[in-house]
Design an enzyme around this catalytic site. Structure first.
Site, PDB file in Angstrom:
ATOM      1  N   GLU A  37       0.570  -1.411   0.100  1.00 30.41           N
ATOM      2  CA  GLU A  37      -0.153   0.061  -0.039  1.00 30.41           C
ATOM      3  C   GLU A  37       0.840   1.166  -0.109  1.00 30.41           C
ATOM      4  O   GLU A  37       1.852   1.325   0.792  1.00 30.41           O
ATOM      5  CB  GLU A  37      -0.856   0.033   1.178  1.00 30.41           C
ATOM      6  CG  GLU A  37      -1.789   1.194   1.327  1.00 30.41           C
ATOM      7  CD  GLU A  37      -2.930   1.282   2.278  1.00 30.41           C
ATOM      8  OE1 GLU A  37      -2.791   0.410   3.189  1.00 30.41           O
ATOM      9  OE2 GLU A  37      -3.494   2.131   2.768  1.00 30.41           O
ATOM     10  N   ARG A 262       5.709 -12.895   9.812  1.00 25.73           N
ATOM     11  CA  ARG A 262       6.083 -11.492   9.541  1.00 25.73           C
ATOM     12  C   ARG A 262       7.552 -11.374   9.979  1.00 25.73           C
ATOM     13  O   ARG A 262       7.821 -12.029  10.901  1.00 25.73           O
ATOM     14  CB  ARG A 262       5.385 -10.353  10.222  1.00 25.73           C
ATOM     15  CG  ARG A 262       4.068  -9.692   9.715  1.00 25.73           C
ATOM     16  CD  ARG A 262       3.608  -8.749  10.437  1.00 25.73           C
ATOM     17  NE  ARG A 262       3.843  -7.576   9.948  1.00 25.73           N
ATOM     18  CZ  ARG A 262       2.880  -6.934   8.916  1.00 25.73           C
ATOM     19  NH1 ARG A 262       2.093  -7.474   8.312  1.00 25.73           N
ATOM     20  NH2 ARG A 262       3.235  -5.613   8.632  1.00 25.73           N
ATOM     21  N   LYS A 272       4.578   0.473   8.835  1.00 27.32           N
ATOM     22  CA  LYS A 272       4.631   2.038   8.398  1.00 27.32           C
ATOM     23  C   LYS A 272       3.806   3.027   9.096  1.00 27.32           C
ATOM     24  O   LYS A 272       4.222   4.043   8.971  1.00 27.32           O
ATOM     25  CB  LYS A 272       3.831   1.769   7.005  1.00 27.32           C
ATOM     26  CG  LYS A 272       4.750   1.297   5.724  1.00 27.32           C
ATOM     27  CD  LYS A 272       4.334   1.379   4.494  1.00 27.32           C
ATOM     28  CE  LYS A 272       3.736  -0.107   3.965  1.00 27.32           C
ATOM     29  NZ  LYS A 272       2.445  -0.304   3.611  1.00 27.32           N
TER      30      LYS A 272
END
Ligand code: ATP
Ligand code: MG
Length: 553
Positions: A37, A262, A272
Protein backbone atom coordinates in the site's frame (compact mmCIF):
# COMPACT_ATOMS: atom_id res chain seq x y z
CA UNK A 1 28.08 -15.38 2.14
CA UNK A 2 25.53 -17.65 0.57
CA UNK A 3 25.60 -18.06 -3.16
CA UNK A 4 22.14 -17.61 -4.59
CA UNK A 5 23.42 -19.06 -7.86
CA UNK A 6 23.70 -22.62 -6.73
CA UNK A 7 21.93 -23.14 -3.44
CA UNK A 8 18.35 -22.03 -3.41
CA UNK A 9 17.09 -22.40 0.13
CA UNK A 10 13.83 -24.19 0.30
CA UNK A 11 10.90 -23.31 2.50
CA UNK A 12 7.36 -24.50 2.97
CA UNK A 13 6.07 -22.15 0.27
CA UNK A 14 8.52 -23.43 -2.32
CA UNK A 15 7.57 -26.96 -1.31
CA UNK A 16 3.92 -26.15 -2.01
CA UNK A 17 4.84 -24.73 -5.39
CA UNK A 18 6.92 -27.80 -6.20
CA UNK A 19 3.96 -30.00 -5.33
CA UNK A 20 1.59 -27.89 -7.44
CA UNK A 21 3.95 -28.11 -10.39
CA UNK A 22 4.30 -31.87 -9.97
CA UNK A 23 0.49 -32.13 -10.02
CA UNK A 24 0.22 -30.02 -13.14
CA UNK A 25 -1.66 -27.25 -11.34
CA UNK A 26 -1.99 -23.82 -13.03
CA UNK A 27 -0.70 -25.34 -16.29
CA UNK A 28 2.77 -25.27 -14.82
CA UNK A 29 2.68 -21.50 -14.34
CA UNK A 30 4.06 -19.70 -11.28
CA UNK A 31 2.86 -16.13 -10.80
CA UNK A 32 3.36 -14.05 -7.67
CA UNK A 33 3.03 -10.39 -6.81
CA UNK A 34 4.21 -7.89 -4.25
CA UNK A 35 1.25 -5.70 -3.23
CA UNK A 36 2.32 -2.76 -1.04
CA UNK A 37 0.00 0.00 0.00
CA UNK A 38 1.60 3.34 -0.97
CA UNK A 39 1.02 4.77 2.51
CA UNK A 40 4.65 4.98 3.60
CA UNK A 41 8.17 3.89 2.75
CA UNK A 42 9.12 0.23 2.58
CA UNK A 43 11.01 -1.30 5.48
CA UNK A 44 13.22 -4.35 5.86
CA UNK A 45 10.13 -6.48 6.56
CA UNK A 46 8.84 -5.62 3.12
CA UNK A 47 12.22 -6.62 1.73
CA UNK A 48 11.52 -10.06 3.10
CA UNK A 49 8.27 -10.23 1.11
CA UNK A 50 9.94 -8.74 -1.98
CA UNK A 51 12.78 -11.28 -1.93
CA UNK A 52 10.26 -14.06 -1.44
CA UNK A 53 7.90 -13.09 -4.27
CA UNK A 54 10.46 -11.93 -6.81
CA UNK A 55 12.88 -14.68 -5.83
CA UNK A 56 10.25 -17.35 -6.51
CA UNK A 57 9.39 -15.80 -9.86
CA UNK A 58 13.08 -15.81 -10.82
CA UNK A 59 13.76 -19.34 -9.71
CA UNK A 60 10.63 -20.86 -11.24
CA UNK A 61 10.81 -18.89 -14.46
CA UNK A 62 7.54 -17.27 -13.45
CA UNK A 63 6.21 -13.75 -13.18
CA UNK A 64 5.94 -11.25 -10.35
CA UNK A 65 3.95 -8.06 -10.57
CA UNK A 66 4.42 -5.02 -8.44
CA UNK A 67 0.90 -3.99 -7.53
CA UNK A 68 -0.02 -0.93 -5.56
CA UNK A 69 -2.86 -1.75 -3.24
CA UNK A 70 -4.22 1.78 -3.36
CA UNK A 71 -7.70 1.65 -1.89
CA UNK A 72 -7.33 4.08 1.05
CA UNK A 73 -7.23 7.48 -0.65
CA UNK A 74 -6.67 9.49 2.53
CA UNK A 75 -3.43 7.73 3.41
CA UNK A 76 -1.80 7.28 0.05
CA UNK A 77 0.48 9.54 -1.93
CA UNK A 78 2.53 9.63 -5.11
CA UNK A 79 5.67 10.24 -3.06
CA UNK A 80 5.21 6.90 -1.33
CA UNK A 81 4.52 5.06 -4.58
CA UNK A 82 7.69 6.53 -6.12
CA UNK A 83 9.77 5.54 -3.13
CA UNK A 84 8.42 2.00 -3.37
CA UNK A 85 9.32 1.48 -7.03
CA UNK A 86 12.76 2.97 -6.33
CA UNK A 87 13.33 0.59 -3.42
CA UNK A 88 12.24 -2.53 -5.30
CA UNK A 89 14.53 -1.63 -8.19
CA UNK A 90 17.35 -0.85 -5.82
CA UNK A 91 17.04 -4.33 -4.32
CA UNK A 92 17.72 -5.55 -7.83
CA UNK A 93 14.32 -6.85 -8.89
CA UNK A 94 12.36 -6.20 -12.05
CA UNK A 95 8.60 -6.63 -12.02
CA UNK A 96 6.79 -8.30 -14.86
CA UNK A 97 4.09 -5.65 -14.80
CA UNK A 98 3.38 -2.61 -12.70
CA UNK A 99 -0.28 -2.67 -11.63
CA UNK A 100 -2.58 -0.62 -9.44
CA UNK A 101 -5.66 -1.89 -7.62
CA UNK A 102 -7.20 1.44 -8.60
CA UNK A 103 -7.02 0.31 -12.25
CA UNK A 104 -9.54 -2.33 -11.27
CA UNK A 105 -12.07 -0.03 -9.59
CA UNK A 106 -14.58 -0.39 -12.42
CA UNK A 107 -14.23 -4.16 -12.57
CA UNK A 108 -14.40 -4.44 -8.80
CA UNK A 109 -17.61 -2.42 -8.93
CA UNK A 110 -19.06 -4.75 -11.57
CA UNK A 111 -18.18 -7.81 -9.51
CA UNK A 112 -19.98 -6.22 -6.58
CA UNK A 113 -23.07 -5.80 -8.77
CA UNK A 114 -22.71 -9.48 -9.63
CA UNK A 115 -22.66 -10.41 -5.95
CA UNK A 116 -25.76 -8.29 -5.32
CA UNK A 117 -27.54 -9.91 -8.24
CA UNK A 118 -26.75 -13.31 -6.81
CA UNK A 119 -28.16 -12.33 -3.45
CA UNK A 120 -24.65 -12.45 -1.98
CA UNK A 121 -24.29 -8.82 -0.99
CA UNK A 122 -26.53 -6.14 0.45
CA UNK A 123 -26.47 -2.48 1.31
CA UNK A 124 -26.56 -1.86 5.03
CA UNK A 125 -27.83 1.45 6.44
CA UNK A 126 -26.78 0.76 10.01
CA UNK A 127 -24.14 3.02 11.52
CA UNK A 128 -20.55 1.85 11.71
CA UNK A 129 -20.88 1.54 15.49
CA UNK A 130 -23.95 -0.65 15.22
CA UNK A 131 -22.30 -2.87 12.65
CA UNK A 132 -19.33 -3.30 14.94
CA UNK A 133 -21.49 -3.95 17.99
CA UNK A 134 -23.62 -6.56 16.24
CA UNK A 135 -20.69 -8.55 14.89
CA UNK A 136 -20.64 -10.67 18.04
CA UNK A 137 -17.55 -12.01 19.75
CA UNK A 138 -15.37 -15.08 19.65
CA UNK A 139 -17.88 -16.83 21.88
CA UNK A 140 -21.13 -15.22 20.68
CA UNK A 141 -22.61 -15.11 17.22
CA UNK A 142 -23.39 -11.79 15.56
CA UNK A 143 -26.86 -10.39 14.96
CA UNK A 144 -28.35 -10.18 11.49
CA UNK A 145 -28.72 -6.68 10.15
CA UNK A 146 -32.30 -5.57 9.53
CA UNK A 147 -31.09 -4.70 6.01
CA UNK A 148 -29.96 -8.24 5.32
CA UNK A 149 -33.20 -9.10 3.55
CA UNK A 150 -33.25 -6.04 1.34
CA UNK A 151 -34.46 -7.01 -2.16
CA UNK A 152 -31.89 -7.21 -4.93
CA UNK A 153 -33.41 -4.30 -6.89
CA UNK A 154 -33.22 -2.01 -3.90
CA UNK A 155 -29.61 -3.05 -3.19
CA UNK A 156 -28.65 -2.34 -6.79
CA UNK A 157 -30.33 1.04 -6.68
CA UNK A 158 -28.68 2.05 -3.40
CA UNK A 159 -25.26 0.78 -4.42
CA UNK A 160 -25.38 2.73 -7.69
CA UNK A 161 -26.46 5.83 -5.82
CA UNK A 162 -23.61 5.30 -3.35
CA UNK A 163 -21.29 5.44 -6.33
CA UNK A 164 -23.07 8.47 -7.75
CA UNK A 165 -22.23 10.37 -4.58
CA UNK A 166 -25.74 10.75 -3.16
CA UNK A 167 -24.71 9.79 0.38
CA UNK A 168 -22.40 11.07 3.05
CA UNK A 169 -19.36 9.14 4.28
CA UNK A 170 -20.50 6.31 6.52
CA UNK A 171 -24.20 6.53 5.59
CA UNK A 172 -24.22 3.17 3.85
CA UNK A 173 -21.91 0.23 3.25
CA UNK A 174 -22.03 -2.78 0.98
CA UNK A 175 -21.72 -6.03 2.91
CA UNK A 176 -21.20 -9.62 1.83
CA UNK A 177 -24.06 -11.86 2.87
CA UNK A 178 -22.31 -14.84 4.41
CA UNK A 179 -23.06 -15.98 7.95
CA UNK A 180 -23.46 -13.85 11.05
CA UNK A 181 -22.97 -16.96 13.19
CA UNK A 182 -19.72 -18.06 11.56
CA UNK A 183 -17.05 -18.98 14.09
CA UNK A 184 -14.74 -16.87 11.92
CA UNK A 185 -15.61 -13.24 12.59
CA UNK A 186 -14.22 -12.24 9.18
CA UNK A 187 -17.09 -14.18 7.62
CA UNK A 188 -19.83 -12.33 9.52
CA UNK A 189 -21.08 -10.27 6.63
CA UNK A 190 -17.84 -8.32 6.11
CA UNK A 191 -17.95 -4.88 4.58
CA UNK A 192 -16.97 -4.84 0.89
CA UNK A 193 -17.39 -1.13 0.09
CA UNK A 194 -17.53 2.06 2.09
CA UNK A 195 -18.24 5.66 1.12
CA UNK A 196 -15.27 8.06 1.23
CA UNK A 197 -15.53 11.42 -0.41
CA UNK A 198 -11.79 11.72 -0.74
CA UNK A 199 -9.49 12.56 -3.58
CA UNK A 200 -7.47 9.60 -4.78
CA UNK A 201 -3.85 10.17 -5.89
CA UNK A 202 -4.55 8.38 -9.19
CA UNK A 203 -8.28 8.40 -9.83
CA UNK A 204 -8.88 11.87 -8.44
CA UNK A 205 -12.58 12.45 -7.75
CA UNK A 206 -13.82 9.67 -10.01
CA UNK A 207 -14.88 7.57 -7.06
CA UNK A 208 -16.46 8.21 -3.71
CA UNK A 209 -16.85 4.56 -2.79
CA UNK A 210 -13.78 2.44 -2.21
CA UNK A 211 -13.45 -1.35 -1.97
CA UNK A 212 -12.11 -2.95 1.21
CA UNK A 213 -8.77 -4.76 1.37
CA UNK A 214 -10.14 -8.31 1.55
CA UNK A 215 -12.44 -7.78 -1.40
CA UNK A 216 -9.82 -6.02 -3.52
CA UNK A 217 -6.88 -8.30 -2.88
CA UNK A 218 -8.39 -11.58 -4.06
CA UNK A 219 -10.00 -10.11 -7.17
CA UNK A 220 -6.85 -8.19 -8.10
CA UNK A 221 -4.84 -11.40 -7.73
CA UNK A 222 -7.32 -13.28 -9.89
CA UNK A 223 -7.39 -10.58 -12.56
CA UNK A 224 -3.62 -10.78 -12.80
CA UNK A 225 -3.59 -14.57 -12.95
CA UNK A 226 -1.58 -14.90 -9.76
CA UNK A 227 -1.08 -18.55 -8.83
CA UNK A 228 0.34 -18.18 -5.33
CA UNK A 229 -0.77 -15.18 -3.31
CA UNK A 230 1.74 -14.85 -0.50
CA UNK A 231 0.86 -12.71 2.49
CA UNK A 232 1.66 -12.41 6.14
CA UNK A 233 0.17 -14.50 8.88
CA UNK A 234 -2.40 -12.00 10.12
CA UNK A 235 -4.41 -12.78 6.98
CA UNK A 236 -4.72 -16.47 7.71
CA UNK A 237 -8.21 -15.94 9.16
CA UNK A 238 -9.12 -13.91 6.11
CA UNK A 239 -8.39 -16.74 3.71
CA UNK A 240 -11.96 -18.13 3.85
CA UNK A 241 -13.21 -14.71 2.76
CA UNK A 242 -10.59 -14.54 0.00
CA UNK A 243 -11.89 -17.85 -1.28
CA UNK A 244 -15.55 -16.98 -0.72
CA UNK A 245 -15.38 -13.86 -2.88
CA UNK A 246 -13.72 -15.72 -5.75
CA UNK A 247 -16.15 -18.63 -5.44
CA UNK A 248 -19.14 -16.32 -5.72
CA UNK A 249 -18.23 -14.30 -8.77
CA UNK A 250 -17.61 -15.43 -12.29
CA UNK A 251 -13.83 -15.21 -12.59
CA UNK A 252 -11.70 -17.92 -14.19
CA UNK A 253 -8.68 -17.76 -11.88
CA UNK A 254 -8.53 -18.78 -8.22
CA UNK A 255 -5.13 -18.04 -6.70
CA UNK A 256 -4.02 -19.87 -3.60
CA UNK A 257 -3.36 -17.68 -0.60
CA UNK A 258 -0.41 -18.85 1.51
CA UNK A 259 0.61 -17.09 4.72
CA UNK A 260 4.05 -16.69 6.24
CA UNK A 261 5.34 -15.10 9.44
CA UNK A 262 6.19 -11.40 9.47
CA UNK A 263 9.79 -10.45 9.91
CA UNK A 264 10.39 -8.47 13.08
CA UNK A 265 13.65 -6.92 14.24
CA UNK A 266 14.52 -6.00 17.78
CA UNK A 267 15.20 -2.40 18.88
CA UNK A 268 13.19 -0.99 16.02
CA UNK A 269 9.70 -0.81 14.55
CA UNK A 270 8.25 -2.51 11.51
CA UNK A 271 5.05 -0.75 10.75
CA UNK A 272 4.57 2.00 8.24
CA UNK A 273 2.02 3.60 10.51
CA UNK A 274 4.43 3.84 13.47
CA UNK A 275 7.37 4.78 11.26
CA UNK A 276 5.18 7.53 9.89
CA UNK A 277 4.65 8.73 13.46
CA UNK A 278 8.39 8.84 14.12
CA UNK A 279 8.81 10.94 10.99
CA UNK A 280 5.84 13.27 11.62
CA UNK A 281 6.74 13.80 15.26
CA UNK A 282 10.34 14.49 14.18
CA UNK A 283 11.96 11.84 16.32
CA UNK A 284 14.00 11.14 13.20
CA UNK A 285 15.00 13.26 10.21
CA UNK A 286 12.68 11.96 7.52
CA UNK A 287 11.91 8.52 6.12
CA UNK A 288 15.52 8.03 5.03
CA UNK A 289 17.00 8.70 8.43
CA UNK A 290 19.85 6.17 8.64
CA UNK A 291 18.54 4.95 12.00
CA UNK A 292 15.27 3.72 10.50
CA UNK A 293 14.73 0.20 9.19
CA UNK A 294 13.27 1.66 6.01
CA UNK A 295 15.02 0.61 2.84
CA UNK A 296 15.77 4.26 2.09
CA UNK A 297 17.22 4.69 5.59
CA UNK A 298 19.32 1.55 5.28
CA UNK A 299 20.52 2.66 1.85
CA UNK A 300 21.57 6.03 3.24
CA UNK A 301 23.24 4.27 6.13
CA UNK A 302 25.36 2.35 3.64
CA UNK A 303 23.56 -0.98 3.45
CA UNK A 304 23.84 -2.71 0.10
CA UNK A 305 21.15 -4.68 -1.74
CA UNK A 306 23.45 -7.71 -1.49
CA UNK A 307 23.53 -7.50 2.29
CA UNK A 308 19.77 -7.04 2.58
CA UNK A 309 19.02 -9.93 0.28
CA UNK A 310 21.51 -12.07 2.15
CA UNK A 311 19.89 -11.12 5.44
CA UNK A 312 16.41 -11.93 4.16
CA UNK A 313 17.59 -15.33 3.06
CA UNK A 314 19.20 -16.04 6.41
CA UNK A 315 16.15 -14.88 8.32
CA UNK A 316 14.21 -17.48 6.37
CA UNK A 317 10.54 -18.01 5.76
CA UNK A 318 8.57 -19.62 8.53
CA UNK A 319 5.02 -20.10 9.64
CA UNK A 320 5.69 -18.32 12.93
CA UNK A 321 6.42 -14.71 13.79
CA UNK A 322 9.80 -14.52 15.40
CA UNK A 323 11.93 -11.55 16.31
CA UNK A 324 15.27 -11.45 14.57
CA UNK A 325 18.22 -9.76 16.24
CA UNK A 326 19.52 -6.54 14.76
CA UNK A 327 23.01 -8.00 15.01
CA UNK A 328 22.06 -10.51 12.33
CA UNK A 329 21.29 -7.68 9.92
CA UNK A 330 24.55 -6.00 10.90
CA UNK A 331 26.50 -9.18 10.27
CA UNK A 332 25.18 -9.33 6.73
CA UNK A 333 26.42 -5.85 5.86
CA UNK A 334 29.69 -6.41 7.70
CA UNK A 335 30.42 -9.52 5.65
CA UNK A 336 29.58 -7.81 2.41
CA UNK A 337 31.65 -4.71 3.11
CA UNK A 338 34.55 -6.65 4.54
CA UNK A 339 34.92 -8.12 1.10
CA UNK A 340 34.24 -5.04 -1.03
CA UNK A 341 35.25 -1.93 0.92
CA UNK A 342 38.70 -0.44 0.44
CA UNK A 343 40.48 0.50 3.64
CA UNK A 344 41.33 4.05 4.65
CA UNK A 345 42.56 5.88 7.69
CA UNK A 346 40.37 8.41 9.44
CA UNK A 347 40.81 10.00 12.82
CA UNK A 348 37.43 10.66 14.35
CA UNK A 349 38.52 12.36 17.60
CA UNK A 350 41.77 13.99 16.59
CA UNK A 351 44.65 14.95 18.81
CA UNK A 352 47.98 16.20 17.49
CA UNK A 353 51.04 14.01 17.55
CA UNK A 354 54.33 15.78 16.85
CA UNK A 355 57.43 13.80 15.92
CA UNK A 356 60.42 15.63 17.40
CA UNK A 357 63.15 13.97 15.38
CA UNK A 358 61.37 14.04 12.00
CA UNK A 359 62.58 16.91 9.79
CA UNK A 360 60.26 19.88 9.93
CA UNK A 361 58.52 20.86 6.70
CA UNK A 362 59.46 17.52 5.19
CA UNK A 363 57.06 14.87 4.04
CA UNK A 364 57.15 11.52 2.30
CA UNK A 365 54.74 9.07 0.76
CA UNK A 366 54.19 5.70 2.37
CA UNK A 367 52.52 2.78 0.70
CA UNK A 368 49.33 1.30 2.11
CA UNK A 369 47.30 -1.68 1.00
CA UNK A 370 43.75 -0.92 -0.06
CA UNK A 371 42.57 -4.28 1.22
CA UNK A 372 44.61 -6.67 3.37
CA UNK A 373 42.98 -9.77 1.89
CA UNK A 374 42.64 -8.54 -1.68
CA UNK A 375 45.87 -7.66 -3.46
CA UNK A 376 43.74 -7.08 -6.58
CA UNK A 377 42.51 -3.86 -4.98
CA UNK A 378 46.00 -2.44 -5.13
CA UNK A 379 47.85 0.05 -2.97
CA UNK A 380 47.84 3.77 -2.43
CA UNK A 381 50.28 6.35 -1.13
CA UNK A 382 49.70 8.21 2.10
CA UNK A 383 51.59 11.38 3.00
CA UNK A 384 53.56 11.36 6.24
CA UNK A 385 55.04 14.36 8.03
CA UNK A 386 56.21 15.50 11.45
CA UNK A 387 52.72 16.52 12.61
CA UNK A 388 49.99 13.93 12.58
CA UNK A 389 46.56 13.42 14.05
CA UNK A 390 45.83 10.31 16.04
CA UNK A 391 42.70 9.34 17.87
CA UNK A 392 42.28 10.62 21.41
CA UNK A 393 41.12 7.16 22.38
CA UNK A 394 44.47 5.73 21.38
CA UNK A 395 46.31 7.60 24.11
CA UNK A 396 46.13 7.20 27.87
CA UNK A 397 48.40 8.91 30.33
CA UNK A 398 47.79 6.27 32.96
CA UNK A 399 47.03 3.13 31.00
CA UNK A 400 45.49 0.07 32.58
CA UNK A 401 47.34 -3.23 32.16
CA UNK A 402 45.83 -4.34 28.87
CA UNK A 403 46.05 -1.02 27.06
CA UNK A 404 48.63 -1.52 24.31
CA UNK A 405 48.22 1.78 22.55
CA UNK A 406 50.10 5.00 23.15
CA UNK A 407 51.12 6.24 26.61
CA UNK A 408 54.18 7.97 28.02
CA UNK A 409 57.38 6.03 27.35
CA UNK A 410 55.49 3.44 25.26
CA UNK A 411 56.38 2.47 21.69
CA UNK A 412 53.66 1.74 19.12
CA UNK A 413 53.45 1.23 15.38
CA UNK A 414 51.87 3.90 13.22
CA UNK A 415 50.06 1.83 10.61
CA UNK A 416 52.04 1.56 7.35
CA UNK A 417 54.58 4.07 8.74
CA UNK A 418 57.03 3.92 11.64
CA UNK A 419 57.42 2.97 15.27
CA UNK A 420 57.10 5.97 17.56
CA UNK A 421 57.78 6.34 21.25
CA UNK A 422 55.94 8.89 23.35
CA UNK A 423 58.35 11.33 24.98
CA UNK A 424 56.14 14.09 26.29
CA UNK A 425 52.57 15.23 26.77
CA UNK A 426 51.61 18.89 26.40
CA UNK A 427 48.58 20.12 28.35
CA UNK A 428 46.63 23.34 28.38
CA UNK A 429 45.83 25.37 31.51
CA UNK A 430 42.88 23.13 32.30
CA UNK A 431 45.05 20.05 32.25
CA UNK A 432 43.61 18.86 28.94
CA UNK A 433 46.06 17.07 26.70
CA UNK A 434 46.56 19.10 23.52
CA UNK A 435 49.64 17.51 21.97
CA UNK A 436 51.57 14.31 22.21
CA UNK A 437 55.26 14.35 21.39
CA UNK A 438 57.13 11.34 20.11
CA UNK A 439 60.42 10.20 18.65
CA UNK A 440 60.33 7.94 15.63
CA UNK A 441 62.71 5.22 14.56
CA UNK A 442 63.67 5.83 10.91
CA UNK A 443 64.73 2.16 10.65
CA UNK A 444 61.10 1.01 10.99
CA UNK A 445 59.78 2.53 7.78
CA UNK A 446 56.77 0.57 6.53
CA UNK A 447 55.95 -0.66 10.02
CA UNK A 448 58.50 -3.30 10.97
CA UNK A 449 61.80 -3.21 12.74
CA UNK A 450 64.95 -4.72 11.19
CA UNK A 451 66.12 -5.78 14.67
CA UNK A 452 62.94 -7.84 15.10
CA UNK A 453 61.73 -5.61 17.93
CA UNK A 454 57.99 -6.08 18.44
CA UNK A 455 55.38 -3.58 19.51
CA UNK A 456 51.97 -4.61 20.73
CA UNK A 457 49.90 -1.71 19.49
CA UNK A 458 49.22 -0.38 16.01
CA UNK A 459 47.32 2.87 15.67
CA UNK A 460 46.01 4.79 12.70
CA UNK A 461 46.91 8.38 11.88
CA UNK A 462 46.72 11.07 9.24
CA UNK A 463 49.19 13.79 8.37
CA UNK A 464 47.88 17.10 9.73
CA UNK A 465 48.95 19.20 6.77
CA UNK A 466 47.41 16.80 4.28
CA UNK A 467 44.25 15.71 6.08
CA UNK A 468 40.77 16.61 4.89
CA UNK A 469 38.04 17.58 7.33
CA UNK A 470 34.76 15.78 7.60
CA UNK A 471 31.70 15.42 9.73
CA UNK A 472 31.11 11.85 10.79
CA UNK A 473 27.77 10.54 12.03
CA UNK A 474 27.76 7.55 14.32
CA UNK A 475 24.55 5.62 14.81
CA UNK A 476 23.24 3.32 17.46
CA UNK A 477 19.96 1.51 18.04
CA UNK A 478 16.99 3.84 17.69
CA UNK A 479 15.30 2.48 20.80
CA UNK A 480 16.59 1.61 24.23
CA UNK A 481 14.27 -1.39 24.53
CA UNK A 482 14.12 -4.50 22.34
CA UNK A 483 10.38 -4.25 21.77
CA UNK A 484 9.26 -0.61 21.70
CA UNK A 485 5.62 -0.10 22.60
CA UNK A 486 3.26 2.21 20.73
CA UNK A 487 2.29 4.25 23.76
CA UNK A 488 5.78 4.90 25.02
CA UNK A 489 7.63 5.47 21.79
CA UNK A 490 8.94 8.92 22.67
CA UNK A 491 10.37 7.89 26.00
CA UNK A 492 11.95 4.75 24.54
CA UNK A 493 13.96 6.57 21.90
CA UNK A 494 17.70 6.20 22.41
CA UNK A 495 18.99 9.75 22.88
CA UNK A 496 22.45 8.54 21.82
CA UNK A 497 21.24 6.96 18.62
CA UNK A 498 22.91 9.72 16.62
CA UNK A 499 26.31 11.11 17.53
CA UNK A 500 27.69 13.81 15.24
CA UNK A 501 31.45 14.30 15.24
CA UNK A 502 32.80 17.47 13.64
CA UNK A 503 36.35 18.15 12.58
CA UNK A 504 37.27 14.55 11.91
CA UNK A 505 40.50 14.17 9.95
CA UNK A 506 40.66 11.88 6.96
CA UNK A 507 43.47 10.82 4.74
CA UNK A 508 43.47 12.84 1.51
CA UNK A 509 42.19 10.14 -0.79
CA UNK A 510 38.83 10.36 0.98
CA UNK A 511 38.61 14.00 -0.06
CA UNK A 512 36.08 13.43 -2.82
CA UNK A 513 32.52 12.37 -2.15
CA UNK A 514 32.51 8.77 -3.34
CA UNK A 515 29.76 6.41 -4.22
CA UNK A 516 31.81 3.74 -2.60
CA UNK A 517 31.84 2.54 1.01
CA UNK A 518 35.10 2.42 2.94
CA UNK A 519 36.42 0.70 5.95
CA UNK A 520 37.97 3.31 8.21
CA UNK A 521 40.58 1.14 9.81
CA UNK A 522 39.72 0.11 13.36
CA UNK A 523 36.51 2.19 13.27
CA UNK A 524 34.01 0.45 11.06
CA UNK A 525 32.46 0.82 7.63
CA UNK A 526 31.47 4.25 6.37
CA UNK A 527 29.72 5.76 3.39
CA UNK A 528 29.33 9.28 2.10
CA UNK A 529 26.07 10.91 3.17
CA UNK A 530 24.08 12.82 0.55
CA UNK A 531 24.43 15.91 2.79
CA UNK A 532 28.02 16.06 1.55
CA UNK A 533 29.03 18.71 -0.89
CA UNK A 534 32.31 19.77 -2.37
CA UNK A 535 34.51 20.94 0.46
CA UNK A 536 32.15 19.68 3.14
CA UNK A 537 32.19 15.98 3.59
CA UNK A 538 29.75 13.99 5.67
CA UNK A 539 30.21 10.30 6.37
CA UNK A 540 27.82 7.83 7.98
CA UNK A 541 29.03 4.89 9.94
CA UNK A 542 27.19 1.94 8.49
CA UNK A 543 28.33 -0.53 11.10
CA UNK A 544 31.19 -1.11 13.49
CA UNK A 545 33.86 -3.69 12.74
CA UNK A 546 32.69 -6.05 15.41
CA UNK A 547 29.48 -6.67 17.21
CA UNK A 548 30.43 -4.67 20.29
CA UNK A 549 26.78 -4.12 21.10
CA UNK A 550 25.78 -7.65 22.11
CA UNK A 551 28.71 -7.75 24.49
CA UNK A 552 27.88 -4.40 26.03
CA UNK A 553 24.40 -5.58 26.95
P1 ATP B 1 2.83 -2.07 7.55
O1 ATP B 1 2.15 -2.37 8.81
O2 ATP B 1 4.28 -1.85 7.68
O3 ATP B 1 2.15 -0.99 6.77
P2 ATP B 1 1.58 -3.82 5.77
O4 ATP B 1 1.54 -5.30 5.73
O5 ATP B 1 0.34 -3.10 6.07
O6 ATP B 1 2.75 -3.41 6.72
P3 ATP B 1 1.71 -3.51 2.98
O7 ATP B 1 2.13 -2.36 2.18
O8 ATP B 1 0.29 -3.91 2.98
O9 ATP B 1 2.18 -3.24 4.45
O10 ATP B 1 2.63 -4.77 2.67
C1 ATP B 1 2.95 -5.23 1.39
C2 ATP B 1 3.42 -6.65 1.54
O11 ATP B 1 4.54 -6.72 2.40
C3 ATP B 1 2.34 -7.53 2.12
O12 ATP B 1 2.23 -8.70 1.36
C4 ATP B 1 2.83 -7.81 3.49
O13 ATP B 1 2.41 -9.08 3.89
C5 ATP B 1 4.35 -7.73 3.36
N1 ATP B 1 4.96 -7.33 4.62
C6 ATP B 1 4.73 -6.20 5.31
N2 ATP B 1 5.43 -6.19 6.46
C7 ATP B 1 6.13 -7.34 6.49
C8 ATP B 1 7.04 -7.94 7.42
N3 ATP B 1 7.37 -7.30 8.55
N4 ATP B 1 7.56 -9.13 7.12
C9 ATP B 1 7.25 -9.76 5.98
N5 ATP B 1 6.40 -9.28 5.07
C10 ATP B 1 5.84 -8.08 5.31
MG1 MG C 1 -1.25 -2.49 5.12
Amino acid sequence: MSDPGNTTPTNFIRQTIDRDLANGKNDGRVATRFPPEPNGYLHIGHARAICLNFGIAEDYDGTCNLRFDDTNPEKEETEYAESITRDVEWLGYTWTELRYASDYFERLFQYAIELINRGKAYVDSQTGDTIRETRGTLTEPGIDSPCRGRPVEENLDLFRRMRAGEFEDGALVLRAKIDMASPNINMRDPILYRIRHARHWRTGDDWCIYPMYDYTQCISDAIEGVTHSLCTLEFEDHRPLYDWVLDNIDIPCHPQQIEFGRLNLDYTLMSKRLLNRLVKEKHVNGWDDPRLPTLSGLRRRGYTPTAIRDFCERAGITKSQGVVEMSMLENSIREDLDHTAPRAMAVLRPIKLVINNYPQDASELLTAQNHPKRPDMGTREIPFSNTLYVDREDFLEDPPKKFYRLSPGREVRLRYAYYVTCTEVIKDDDGEIVEIHCDYDPETRGGSSPDGRKVRGTIHWVSAAHAVDAEVRLYDRLFTVPAPTQNELSSQINSLSLLVLQGCKLEPYLGQPAAQPYQFERQGYFCTDPDSSKGSLVFNRTVTLRDSWSKKN
